[in-house]
Write a protein that holds these residues in place. Structure first.
Motif, PDB file in Angstrom:
ATOM      1  N   GLY A 154       0.884  -1.148   0.065  1.00 31.73           N
ATOM      2  CA  GLY A 154       0.002   0.111  -0.007  1.00 31.73           C
ATOM      3  C   GLY A 154       0.770   1.163  -0.016  1.00 31.73           C
ATOM      4  N   PRO A 155       0.454   2.370   0.176  1.00 31.26           N
ATOM      5  CA  PRO A 155      -1.170   2.652   0.332  1.00 31.26           C
ATOM      6  C   PRO A 155      -1.826   2.872  -0.875  1.00 31.26           C
ATOM      7  CG  PRO A 155       0.224   4.678   0.692  1.00 31.26           C
ATOM      8  CD  PRO A 155       0.999   3.560   0.553  1.00 31.26           C
ATOM      9  N   ASN A 156      -3.084   2.460  -1.041  1.00 30.57           N
ATOM     10  CA  ASN A 156      -3.918   2.686  -1.844  1.00 30.57           C
ATOM     11  C   ASN A 156      -5.434   3.162  -1.532  1.00 30.57           C
ATOM     12  OD1 ASN A 156      -5.787   0.390  -2.118  1.00 30.57           O
ATOM     13  ND2 ASN A 156      -4.005  -0.628  -1.954  1.00 30.57           N
ATOM     14  N   VAL A 157      -6.424   3.777  -2.103  1.00 28.93           N
ATOM     15  CA  VAL A 157      -7.571   4.235  -1.710  1.00 28.93           C
ATOM     16  C   VAL A 157      -8.922   3.289  -1.765  1.00 28.93           C
ATOM     17  CG1 VAL A 157      -7.057   6.745  -2.060  1.00 28.93           C
ATOM     18  CG2 VAL A 157      -8.123   5.476  -3.589  1.00 28.93           C
ATOM     19  N   LYS A 158      -8.440   1.911  -2.271  1.00 24.02           N
ATOM     20  CA  LYS A 158      -9.420   1.109  -2.508  1.00 24.02           C
ATOM     21  C   LYS A 158      -9.413  -0.060  -1.308  1.00 24.02           C
ATOM     22  CE  LYS A 158     -11.595  -2.293  -5.695  1.00 24.02           C
ATOM     23  NZ  LYS A 158     -11.041  -3.408  -5.434  1.00 24.02           N
ATOM     24  N   ILE A 159      -8.292  -0.704  -1.480  1.00 20.23           N
ATOM     25  CA  ILE A 159      -8.080  -1.795  -0.293  1.00 20.23           C
ATOM     26  C   ILE A 159      -7.677  -1.359   0.696  1.00 20.23           C
ATOM     27  CG2 ILE A 159      -6.979  -4.222  -0.091  1.00 20.23           C
ATOM     28  CD1 ILE A 159      -9.291  -4.263  -1.943  1.00 20.23           C
ATOM     29  N   THR A 160      -6.771  -0.547   1.145  1.00 25.40           N
ATOM     30  CA  THR A 160      -6.158  -0.152   2.217  1.00 25.40           C
ATOM     31  C   THR A 160      -7.216   0.265   3.414  1.00 25.40           C
ATOM     32  OG1 THR A 160      -3.943   0.304   1.227  1.00 25.40           O
ATOM     33  CG2 THR A 160      -4.197   1.047   3.632  1.00 25.40           C
ATOM     34  N   PRO A 161      -8.182   1.238   2.847  1.00 22.92           N
ATOM     35  CA  PRO A 161      -9.306   1.726   3.910  1.00 22.92           C
ATOM     36  C   PRO A 161     -10.165   0.439   4.435  1.00 22.92           C
ATOM     37  CG  PRO A 161      -9.252   2.979   2.004  1.00 22.92           C
ATOM     38  CD  PRO A 161      -8.201   2.194   1.697  1.00 22.92           C
ATOM     39  N   GLN A 162     -10.369  -0.447   3.539  1.00 26.82           N
ATOM     40  CA  GLN A 162     -11.144  -1.750   3.905  1.00 26.82           C
ATOM     41  C   GLN A 162     -10.389  -2.507   4.800  1.00 26.82           C
ATOM     42  OE1 GLN A 162     -13.192  -3.838   0.472  1.00 26.82           O
ATOM     43  NE2 GLN A 162     -12.225  -2.313  -0.746  1.00 26.82           N
TER      44      GLN A 162
END
Ligand SMILES: [Zn+2]
Length: 207
Positions: free
Chosen positions: A12-20
């Motif tokens: 990461g980080p990314n805005v799709k999977i990291t927040p989940q």
């Protein structure tokens, strides 16, 4: 004696999977440790990193471009690490202690000259979409031991790991494990990751 285990997340980080992933860790009250790829640290993803830090997660260095560092000139490797630190440090307010070499690729020269504590870990091939949720869980649980560092990925396409994370946390807890960050794992095991002995040493399990 309580058994300790650290869940760690790479790429990461990314805005799709990291927040989940963070949603699940929050729901279960479980800490995680994240190894960041420098080039993915952008205006868009910085809020995600701020949330990781606010939740008490550990932040580590996972290179700048995610290349094979054992094949790079050492100067390039050091430059990658420095560039990633330049993005991480303004967020965490401190130098990172932990480094995970991409693909677990490292060589003797890196161990000598890279001034970090090297972390590998127990993998469950969760970067491979053909590895099912059940296979990932089975692999994690069969390898788990006191002091283990579990390697997971918050890759932008990794819905499968998101779908299994809550179950893995519950299964580990049912087996008597307490989930901790890398910092706490080292502290509880009496190993100082900043010491000269731990710098340039590789840890898959902290005994
Ligand atoms: Zn990686």
């Amino acid at each position: 004696m309580e058994k300790l285990i650290a869940l760690t997340f790479d790429d990461g980080p990314n805005v799709k999977i990291t927040p989940q992933v963070l949603d699940i860790l929050e729901e279960y009250g479980a800490p995680g440790s994240f190894f960041l790829v420098g080039e993915q640290i952008t205006e868009e993803t910085i809020p995600v990193i701020r949330r990781e830090i606010a939740m008490g997660c550990d932040i580590g260095n996972h290179s700048y471009t995610h290349g094979h560092m054992n094949e790079m000139p050492i100067g390039e490797t050091l430059d990658e690490l420095r560039r990633t630190e330049e993005k991480i440090k303004p967020l965490t307010g401190k130098d990172s202690i932990f480094f995970r070499p991409p693909f677990f690729d490292y060589n003797e020269e890196m161990l000598e000259k890279v001034d970090f504590c090297f972390i590998t870990g127990q993998a469950c091939e969760d970067w491979d979409e053909s590895v099912t949720k059940e296979q990932r869980i089975e692999k994690i649980m069969s390898q788990a031991c006191d002091g283990a560092i579990v390697l997971l990925h918050d890759l932008h396409y990794n819905d499968i790991t998101v779908s299994m994370l809550g179950e893995v946390i519950t299964l580990l807890r049912n087996d008597g494990y307490r989930l901790v960050t890398l910092t706490e794992l080292f502290e509880k095991k009496g190993v100082d990751p900043k010491s000269a002995a731990a710098r340039g040493k590789v840890y898959e399990v902290v005994a």
